[in-house]
Enzyme design. Sequence first.
Site, PDB file in Angstrom:
ATOM      1  N   ASP A   1      42.088  28.802  37.717  1.00 40.66           N
ATOM      2  CA  ASP A   1      42.070  30.120  38.350  1.00 40.66           C
ATOM      3  C   ASP A   1      40.871  30.188  39.291  1.00 40.66           C
ATOM      4  O   ASP A   1      40.138  29.202  39.454  1.00 40.66           O
ATOM      5  CB  ASP A   1      42.047  31.246  37.302  1.00 40.66           C
ATOM      6  CG  ASP A   1      42.806  32.479  37.799  1.00 40.66           C
ATOM      7  OD1 ASP A   1      42.399  33.035  38.823  1.00 40.66           O
ATOM      8  OD2 ASP A   1      43.808  32.864  37.164  1.00 40.66           O
TER       9      ASP A   1
ATOM     10  N   HIS B   1      44.986  32.383  43.328  1.00 35.78           N
ATOM     11  CA  HIS B   1      44.170  32.114  42.130  1.00 35.78           C
ATOM     12  C   HIS B   1      43.593  30.700  42.158  1.00 35.78           C
ATOM     13  O   HIS B   1      43.585  29.993  41.150  1.00 35.78           O
ATOM     14  CB  HIS B   1      44.994  32.337  40.850  1.00 35.78           C
ATOM     15  CG  HIS B   1      45.241  33.787  40.551  1.00 35.78           C
ATOM     16  ND1 HIS B   1      44.273  34.612  40.030  1.00 35.78           N
ATOM     17  CD2 HIS B   1      46.336  34.559  40.721  1.00 35.78           C
ATOM     18  CE1 HIS B   1      44.774  35.841  39.884  1.00 35.78           C
ATOM     19  NE2 HIS B   1      46.021  35.840  40.300  1.00 35.78           N
TER      20      HIS B   1
ATOM     21  N   GLU C   1      50.303  36.755  42.564  1.00 38.81           N
ATOM     22  CA  GLU C   1      49.203  37.443  43.242  1.00 38.81           C
ATOM     23  C   GLU C   1      48.541  36.582  44.326  1.00 38.81           C
ATOM     24  O   GLU C   1      47.318  36.494  44.395  1.00 38.81           O
ATOM     25  CB  GLU C   1      48.155  37.873  42.209  1.00 38.81           C
ATOM     26  CG  GLU C   1      48.719  38.849  41.185  1.00 38.81           C
ATOM     27  CD  GLU C   1      47.708  39.263  40.132  1.00 38.81           C
ATOM     28  OE1 GLU C   1      47.680  40.444  39.795  1.00 38.81           O
ATOM     29  OE2 GLU C   1      46.958  38.393  39.622  1.00 38.81           O
TER      30      GLU C   1
ATOM     31  N   PHE D   1      47.930  40.938  25.758  1.00 41.91           N
ATOM     32  CA  PHE D   1      47.074  41.155  24.592  1.00 41.91           C
ATOM     33  C   PHE D   1      45.587  41.308  24.965  1.00 41.91           C
ATOM     34  O   PHE D   1      44.761  41.501  24.083  1.00 41.91           O
ATOM     35  CB  PHE D   1      47.268  40.034  23.569  1.00 41.91           C
ATOM     36  CG  PHE D   1      48.517  40.189  22.725  1.00 41.91           C
ATOM     37  CD1 PHE D   1      49.433  41.200  22.979  1.00 41.91           C
ATOM     38  CD2 PHE D   1      48.769  39.325  21.671  1.00 41.91           C
ATOM     39  CE1 PHE D   1      50.576  41.349  22.201  1.00 41.91           C
ATOM     40  CE2 PHE D   1      49.905  39.460  20.881  1.00 41.91           C
ATOM     41  CZ  PHE D   1      50.806  40.464  21.151  1.00 41.91           C
TER      42      PHE D   1
ATOM     43  N   GLU E   1      39.376  37.797  31.055  1.00 45.28           N
ATOM     44  CA  GLU E   1      38.242  38.326  31.836  1.00 45.28           C
ATOM     45  C   GLU E   1      37.243  39.052  30.921  1.00 45.28           C
ATOM     46  O   GLU E   1      36.027  38.927  31.106  1.00 45.28           O
ATOM     47  CB  GLU E   1      38.730  39.296  32.913  1.00 45.28           C
ATOM     48  CG  GLU E   1      39.495  38.648  34.051  1.00 45.28           C
ATOM     49  CD  GLU E   1      41.005  38.714  33.855  1.00 45.28           C
ATOM     50  OE1 GLU E   1      41.471  38.768  32.687  1.00 45.28           O
ATOM     51  OE2 GLU E   1      41.721  38.719  34.873  1.00 45.28           O
TER      52      GLU E   1
HETATM   53  C1  ACM Z   1      49.503  37.844  36.029  1.00 45.82           C
HETATM   54  O1  ACM Z   1      49.217  38.661  35.154  1.00 45.82           O
HETATM   55  N1  ACM Z   1      48.841  37.797  37.169  1.00 45.82           N
HETATM   56  C2  ACM Z   1      50.575  36.900  35.858  1.00 45.82           C
END
Ligand code: ACM
Length: 508
Positions: free
Chosen positions: A138, A210, A277, A369, A421
């Site tokens: 990422d 990403h 994204e 989650f 995160e």
């Molecule tokens: C995602 O939550 N960007 C797949």
Amino acid sequence: MSSEANLIPAPRRVEPHGGVGPFLGEVRAIVDTTLGPEAYRLTVAADGVEIVGGDEAGVFWGRQTLRQLQGPDAFRQASIDPAPTELPYLTVEDAPRFAWRGFMLDVARHFLPKDDVLRFVDALAAHKLNVLHLHLTDDQGWRIEIKRHPKLTEVGAWRPRTKLGWGGEPLLWDERPHGGFYTQDDLREIVAYAAERHITVVPEIDLPGHSQAAVAAYPELGNRDVVDTAALGVKTDWGISPHVLSPLDSTIAFYEGVLEEVLDLFPSRFVHIGGDECLKDEWRKSPAAQARIAELGLADEDELQSWMIRHFDRWLAARGRRLIGWDEILQGGLAPGAAVMCWRWYRGGVAAAEAGHDVVMCPQQEVYFDHVQSDDPREPVPFGWVHTLEDVYRFEPVPPSLAGTPHETRVIGAQANLWTEVVESRARVDYQAFPRLAAFAEAVWSDLPGPGDRDFADFARRMDTAHYARLDALGIAYRPPGGPHPWQRRPGIPGRMHGSARKTWENA
Ligand code: ACM
């Protein structure tokens, strides 16, 4: 379902025969393919214990049920009681509802050391979950050793500091460097350990978005005609980086090289190439990207992304694999062989299933989650929507618009996703995952009625009388039913709640 056995996930059928007998550790294990994939029949009788599996996986799932019958101490790393356990005489007949019962762990935002991943594999196995999707790359980190491109981990696996929580003023930072990666042998070990437990590890190499960690390691992968990619580092805060891969042949060749090593490590039929994204601003500004669009006769940047995904769809298919990606891969046209992991409500999954594509349902409105488990402000880091244990128990992978149609079987399963995160350690992973993963396991394994008719009170009773004790024996730092222990809270760490949007099938 047997109330005396308190099994989770609930089996299809339990027939008690009355009486109990000692278990001396011997199991007659037989494979009978007429039972079907992953199915099993477990019989406990005076003459011993027998497991008939439809395949080796079925035998293994039968052993997990037997372990639950033995009592919580069977989940410890070593036996603490030399006396044989007493087992009830019964027959259990069981088979999973879905072939894909997955869990995604984001090891990119926060690295989870190998031992912790192995331990998590044990937890998945105990719940009859059979896919571990590792989100390996990422913006904030690259976690897989690639021999031909060593800077991906020398540079891309490390960041100088980390944003604490999400948002907040003033910004809070953990000023320690963070990073780590799995060597290829580590990954071979994880894959083998999981395979022994009939769990497939699905690798994800996220592209073309990403990807800032990769661009930081190899600036030539980025859109150098619009941004000084040599000045980019690995991203230290959260949100989506605008610094995406260039659509040039050299970038595609680089990722083919990466994927060659990935295929060598992961025997999984499905390989995840992300696709979510991808911000298109750089492509809009980049003369090189625009020239690519013109040369290929494409309409726009969405079609350019689709062209890249189609390339890897063909590339994987030629090597006997299948591409899976997030539902954005529908934009600009879905590659012919692609399967879709649907995370934005159910819409993309429905469209893909109706077009004849396999779908794994993992809507963020249901089974993300990293989102909080209650509206208690003491929840460690207030993030996302509230997904309570009961909400997850009522998660239904097949939406009404597909149920009963010929497209229903395109939903090959479902997955719970844990982004990290705001989840920085093994204890935080445990807290966010459990007990909700037990509810999820039942939703994807058991033959439950529709969401509104599910007996959550019975599930909660089985949790209270048996399953929390199993999780204790496994050493899992779950969220207690009454809310976080004081040491599980994260006071002062800012979060970002998504508001009160609740799922209705109309807006799904
Ligand atoms: C995602 O939550 N960007 C797949």
